[in-house]
Write a protein that holds these residues in place. Structure first.
Motif: not given
Length: 504
Positions: A196-205, A291-299
């Protein structure tokens, strides 16, 4: 009957699994464990050591070892192994080939299909380089690329019942990358999961950044400044041992309230006590980014957080207690944990598009890269490193990652197309200029010499200059607009050193 093979080439750990006659099992890559450290040591004779043997040799010959190179895929600066430049893709190919050969020797033949997992936020540029690593490894088995969150949710669905129509968020905090994705199961028990929507992420974390935070914290407590150290074998060996101690301390703090780190350096021998509270204070700012990235994935999935049935925790670093606390506080949804953080992804990859309950549809399962190795090798040669390679930086990690290049997508071909378009435009402009010169000359001849030859030459020169400026300007504009896409979008990278200032 044949078998399927899946390999998870992680930033810090590598694992493999096979599926034969409908039964999946982990492959023991070493005598003591199914997963091995993603560490490669290049011997003088060109042979490769992988895992624990590579780590043991690293203490005495740190210039021949590479670790954390998955982060370096796409970086134009090569790694130096024994003074020889190696691209991150070439080192990845050596690791993949080592795993592949080990499995083939134990299974008595090559697999019918290979599944390789990768971070969900990789763009086409890095996926192409990942495919090139297969070419360099001379692996010609039909291969599928699968995102790590997809593989993880498949494994979870095989272990626990997931109701039809259920929505699952994946929080994947591994050794080097962070992924967040939202998937929904279809309306039947055997239905597939879809994004549901594109995956989000932080590549260097990931966990190695938490290791670094503990390492810097301990050095600060004993008064050692890395910038003032003259690197030599004694210091390098001591710092490598200290890093291993800090990794063990980080893992211990997931269960214990405090732990002790032994410091054995040329200028100081001591023991440092580190508490869980101190460790959590170091990493909280970085975890806030996840957590911010997870919220963006849900949004971007088009749903609200309260519509999530559960949040699945994947990756070894997701086992840190404060992670669960922060997720529960922010989202208020049930948390699910797989039994083994290093096994979930590689076992789930075997279920992709295999007809098992919860399998991912072929449209989202991955990309078929089954090209004969021999033919592909001719078309895609190994990258040639720059003529001058910068020396390895002084400090405790001669093999540490120095950053990755942005995901360039299709920027370079666009520039080439614009350059090809420039030549016809320039020819047309020159033609127009010559036509104007001829017209002026005819007009002068018609007037019977009323205009002097000097004036005619000046007029022709002025006309030619004007045409040249008109035809050159669009060419410069075209190059500018085609170079712009080479910059990576800001959402694909997030600061990964947030934890470090907290520790110093």
């Amino acid at each position: 009957m044949g078998y399927q093979l899946s390999i998870d080439l992680g930033t810090t750990w590598t694992a493999a699994a096979v599926r034969r006659d409908g039964v999946s099992s982990m492959v023991e890559l070493s005598q003591r464990s199914t997963a091995v450290p993603s560490v490669v040591f290049l011997r003088e004779d060109g042979e490769v050591l992988v895992g624990e043997p590579a780590e043991r040799r690293a203490a005495s010959e740190p210039g021949r070892v590479a670790r954390e190179f998955k982060r370096r895929i796409g970086d134009s600066t090569p790694l130096l192994l024994g003074g020889t430049p190696q691209s991150a893709e070439a080192v990845t190919a050596r690791l993949a080939r080592w795993v592949y050969d080990l499995v083939v020797s134990r299974e008595g033949g090559e697999p019918d299909r290979l599944v390789l997992t990768h971070p969900a936020n990789w763009g086409e540029f890095k996926l192409d380089l990942f495919r090139q690593a297969l070419v360099l490894a001379r692996i010609d088995t039909p291969t599928v690329l699968l995102t790590e969150p997809e593989a993880a949710v498949l494994h979870y669905a095989a272990q626990e019942r997931v109701e039809p129509g259920a929505t699952v968020a994946v929080y994947d905090l591994g050794g080097g990358t962070f992924d967040a994705a939202v998937l929904r199961k279809g309306d039947t028990e055997t239905a597939a999961f879809t994004f549901l929507g594109p995956p989000q992420g932080i590549e260097r974390l990931g966990g190695i950044d938490f290791d670094e935070a503990v390492f810097r914290h301990v050095l600060a407590l004993v008064g050692v400044d890395l910038d003032e150290i003259e690197p030599d074998d004694t210091w390098t060996s001591g710092l490598l041992r200290l890093r291993a101690e800090c990794v063990a301390a980080k893992e211990a703090l997931s269960a214990d309230a405090d732990t002790t780190v032994s410091v054995l350096l040329p200028t100081v021998q001591s023991e440092v006590r580190v508490t869980r509270g101190e460790f959590e204070a170091m990493i909280r700012p970085t975890l806030a980014d996840t957590l911010t990235v997870m919220e963006r994935a849900v949004r971007t999935a088009g749903i609200e957080a309260d519509e999530l049935d559960r949040i699945l925790l994947v990756g070894g670093s997701s086992r840190i207690p404060v992670v669960s606390e922060l997720l529960a506080s922010r989202f208020g949804r049930p948390l699910a944990v797989d039994a083994h953080p290093k096994h979930a992804v590689v076992l789930g990859a075997l279920l992709a598009d295999g007809g098992d309950p919860g399998s991912v549809e072929a449209a989202t399962a991955g990309v078929d890269v089954s090209t004969p190795a021999g033919a592909a090798a001719e078309e895609t040669p190994e990258p040639v490193p720059p003529a001058s390679v910068p020396p390895a930086p002084a400090g405790p990690r001669p093999d540490a990652a120095a950053g990755s290049a942005p995901d360039r997508g299709t920027g370079a071909p666009a520039v080439q197309r614009s350059q090809r378009r420039r030549s016809p435009a320039l020819l047309v402009g020159i033609g127009v200029g010559l036509a104007l010169v001829v017209a002026v000359a005819v007009a002068v001849a018609t007037r019977g010499g009323s205009t002097s030859s000097a004036d005619t030459a000046a007029e022709a020169t002025a006309t030619t200059t004007t045409v040249t400026e008109t035809t050159e300007a669009p060419a410069a504009t075209t190059v500018t607009t085609t170079e712009a896409p080479t910059t990576e979008p800001p959402t694909t990278e997030a600061p990964t050193t947030t934890a470090t200032p907290t520790t110093t």
